[in-house]
Motif scaffolding. Sequence first.
Motif, short mmCIF file in Angstrom:
data_model
loop_
_atom_site.label_atom_id
_atom_site.label_comp_id
_atom_site.label_asym_id
_atom_site.label_seq_id
_atom_site.Cartn_x
_atom_site.Cartn_y
_atom_site.Cartn_z
N ASP A 116 41.98 39.85 56.33
CA ASP A 116 41.29 39.23 55.21
C ASP A 116 42.32 38.79 54.18
OD1 ASP A 116 39.14 38.43 53.56
OD2 ASP A 116 39.18 40.36 52.53
N ARG A 117 42.23 37.54 53.73
CA ARG A 117 43.19 37.01 52.76
C ARG A 117 43.29 37.90 51.52
NH1 ARG A 117 46.03 32.78 51.47
NH2 ARG A 117 45.35 31.51 53.21
N SER A 118 42.14 38.31 50.97
CA SER A 118 42.17 39.10 49.73
C SER A 118 42.84 40.45 49.96
CB SER A 118 40.77 39.27 49.17
OG SER A 118 39.95 39.96 50.08
N LEU A 119 42.66 41.02 51.14
CA LEU A 119 43.31 42.30 51.46
C LEU A 119 44.83 42.12 51.54
CD1 LEU A 119 42.86 45.29 52.39
CD2 LEU A 119 43.00 44.39 54.71
N LEU A 120 45.25 41.04 52.19
CA LEU A 120 46.68 40.77 52.31
C LEU A 120 47.32 40.46 50.96
CD1 LEU A 120 46.71 38.62 55.57
CD2 LEU A 120 47.56 40.95 55.31
N GLU A 121 46.59 39.72 50.11
CA GLU A 121 47.15 39.34 48.82
C GLU A 121 47.39 40.54 47.91
OE1 GLU A 121 44.29 36.41 47.59
OE2 GLU A 121 45.43 34.77 48.52
N ARG A 122 46.70 41.64 48.15
CA ARG A 122 46.90 42.84 47.33
C ARG A 122 48.12 43.65 47.75
NH1 ARG A 122 40.99 45.21 47.74
NH2 ARG A 122 40.72 43.49 49.15
N LYS A 123 48.68 43.33 48.90
CA LYS A 123 49.82 44.09 49.41
C LYS A 123 51.12 43.59 48.77
CE LYS A 123 47.82 45.55 53.69
NZ LYS A 123 47.72 46.93 53.28
N GLU A 124 52.11 44.47 48.78
CA GLU A 124 53.44 44.11 48.29
C GLU A 124 54.12 43.17 49.28
OE1 GLU A 124 54.90 45.07 45.40
OE2 GLU A 124 53.03 46.08 44.88
N ARG A 125 55.06 42.38 48.79
CA ARG A 125 55.77 41.42 49.63
C ARG A 125 56.45 42.11 50.80
NH1 ARG A 125 60.60 38.90 50.36
NH2 ARG A 125 60.53 36.65 50.69
N THR A 126 57.05 43.27 50.57
CA THR A 126 57.73 44.00 51.64
C THR A 126 56.76 44.45 52.73
OG1 THR A 126 57.61 46.02 50.33
CG2 THR A 126 59.66 44.78 50.22
N GLU A 127 55.53 44.82 52.32
CA GLU A 127 54.51 45.20 53.29
C GLU A 127 54.11 43.99 54.14
OE1 GLU A 127 51.57 48.49 51.70
OE2 GLU A 127 51.92 46.96 50.16
N LEU A 128 53.98 42.84 53.49
CA LEU A 128 53.61 41.63 54.19
C LEU A 128 54.67 41.23 55.22
CD1 LEU A 128 52.18 39.55 51.22
CD2 LEU A 128 50.87 40.68 53.04
N ILE A 129 55.92 41.38 54.85
CA ILE A 129 57.01 41.08 55.77
C ILE A 129 56.94 42.01 56.98
CG2 ILE A 129 59.52 41.15 56.07
CD1 ILE A 129 59.70 40.16 53.11
N ALA A 130 56.68 43.29 56.74
CA ALA A 130 56.56 44.26 57.83
C ALA A 130 55.40 43.91 58.76
CB ALA A 130 56.40 45.67 57.27
N ILE A 131 54.29 43.47 58.19
CA ILE A 131 53.13 43.07 59.00
C ILE A 131 53.49 41.87 59.88
CG2 ILE A 131 50.80 42.10 58.92
CD1 ILE A 131 50.39 43.82 56.34
N ALA A 132 54.12 40.86 59.27
CA ALA A 132 54.50 39.66 60.02
C ALA A 132 55.47 40.02 61.14
CB ALA A 132 55.12 38.63 59.09
N GLU A 133 56.42 40.89 60.85
CA GLU A 133 57.38 41.31 61.87
C GLU A 133 56.69 42.09 62.99
OE1 GLU A 133 60.41 43.33 59.62
OE2 GLU A 133 61.46 41.46 59.17
#
Length: 89
Positions: free
Chosen positions: A8-25
């Motif tokens: 969910d976009r809103s769930l992802l937007e609440r995460k820190e940038r480093t968490e988002l990078i880890a998810i993408a990886e």
Amino acid sequence: MSVGQDFDRSLLERKERTELIAIAESLGEKPPSRAKKADIVDHILKLVNVDPGGSGSRATGATTRGGPDAGRPVAAAAGGAAAGGEAAA
């Protein structure tokens, strides 16, 4: 967040940038090092085949489009011999 979860976009937007990078990886693709947080969110949504521009619904794909021709291949819906078997006069 696992790959099987709905993204969910809103769930992802609440995460820190480093968490988002880890998810993408974890999804198999590292985002560009200077990517903005919003770009990383879009990148993740594309990786899991979710329409990054909208409501978190699954993308329909490049072969179909909405409207009266929904479900028809895009090339066939565009006209010509593939659409009706006849050339335009």
